[in-house]
Design a protein around this motif. Structure first.
Motif, mmCIF file in Angstrom:
data_model
loop_
_atom_site.group_PDB
_atom_site.id
_atom_site.type_symbol
_atom_site.label_atom_id
_atom_site.label_comp_id
_atom_site.label_asym_id
_atom_site.label_seq_id
_atom_site.Cartn_x
_atom_site.Cartn_y
_atom_site.Cartn_z
ATOM 1 N N MET A 43 -2.513 -1.645 5.725
ATOM 2 C CA MET A 43 -2.508 -2.559 4.833
ATOM 3 C C MET A 43 -2.620 -3.746 5.504
ATOM 4 N N ASN A 51 -7.725 -7.460 -2.224
ATOM 5 C CA ASN A 51 -6.278 -6.703 -2.153
ATOM 6 C C ASN A 51 -4.849 -7.042 -2.147
ATOM 7 N N LYS A 57 -5.433 -6.698 -5.831
ATOM 8 C CA LYS A 57 -5.457 -5.328 -6.194
ATOM 9 C C LYS A 57 -4.001 -4.629 -6.457
ATOM 10 N N ASN A 108 -6.344 -4.927 6.253
ATOM 11 C CA ASN A 108 -7.103 -4.980 5.796
ATOM 12 C C ASN A 108 -6.973 -5.535 4.330
ATOM 13 N N LEU A 137 1.179 -0.998 0.263
ATOM 14 C CA LEU A 137 -0.162 -0.176 -0.042
ATOM 15 C C LEU A 137 0.679 1.662 0.183
#
Length: 182
Positions: free
Chosen positions: A155, A163, A166, A158, A134
């Motif tokens: 980061m 993610n 992503k 989550n 992140l």
């Protein structure tokens, strides 16, 4: 579960990327005479591991965090490697071995005491360090240790499979500028 994806993607990346790795290695031989850069970094549970990257700076450059290094030490080929993030490709070996993950907090140097302290407070060392994360896609580098540690912790809190993918896609598409050099 993420370790399985790390292993598979790094293996596939090393196999498919082998011709590119060889070409970059050969060009690096002409650029610096020593195309690979090996450096001890802080890993999971603060254990040391040897990070492998393509060399982007002259061999006589001091071993410091990128934001403390001089821009004059980066070679022309090194600028290309950093801009395209191809200097990171050899780290797929670190991922394959289990020293790193594709996604996680960037591994720091042992002399970055403030960052180590901030990460320790937030439990960041419980996971493998990563090639991207992140902080990297949001242009947060090691020159801001507290913000970096906070972003790493956010980061990790989550980090879902969605993610994970992503962040990989954002990195491949060029989001983030990489490590800054003054």
């Amino acid at each position: 579960m993420l370790r399985i994806f790390d292993f598979l993607f790094s293996l596939i990346g090393l196999i498919l990327g082998f011709p590119v790795l060889i070409i970059l290695f050969i060009v690096g031989l002409f650029d610096t005479g020593s195309p690979l850069f090996l450096q001890k970094r802080v890993g999971r549970l603060q254990k040391p591991f040897t990070l492998v990257k393509f060399r982007t700076m002259r061999k006589d450059t001091a071993s410091v965090a990128s934001h403390l290094a001089s821009a004059d030490s980066i070679t022309k080929f090194g600028h290309f490697l950093r801009r395209t993030k191809l200097d990171e490709l050899p780290q797929l070996w670190n991922v394959l071995k289990g020293d790193m993950s594709l996604v996680g907090p960037r591994p720091c140097l042992f002399n970055q005491e403030e960052l180590i302290e901030e990460r320790e407070k937030r439990g960041v060392f419980k996971v493998r360090p990563g090639i991207t994360g992140l902080a990297q896609v949001n242009d947060i580098d090691m020159s801001r240790p507290r913000l970096l540690a906070q972003t790493d912790a956010k980061m990790l809190k989550n980090l879902t499979l969605v993610n994970y993918f992503k962040l990989i896609i954002m990195t491949v598409l060029g989001k983030g500028s990489g490590d800054r050099v003054k």
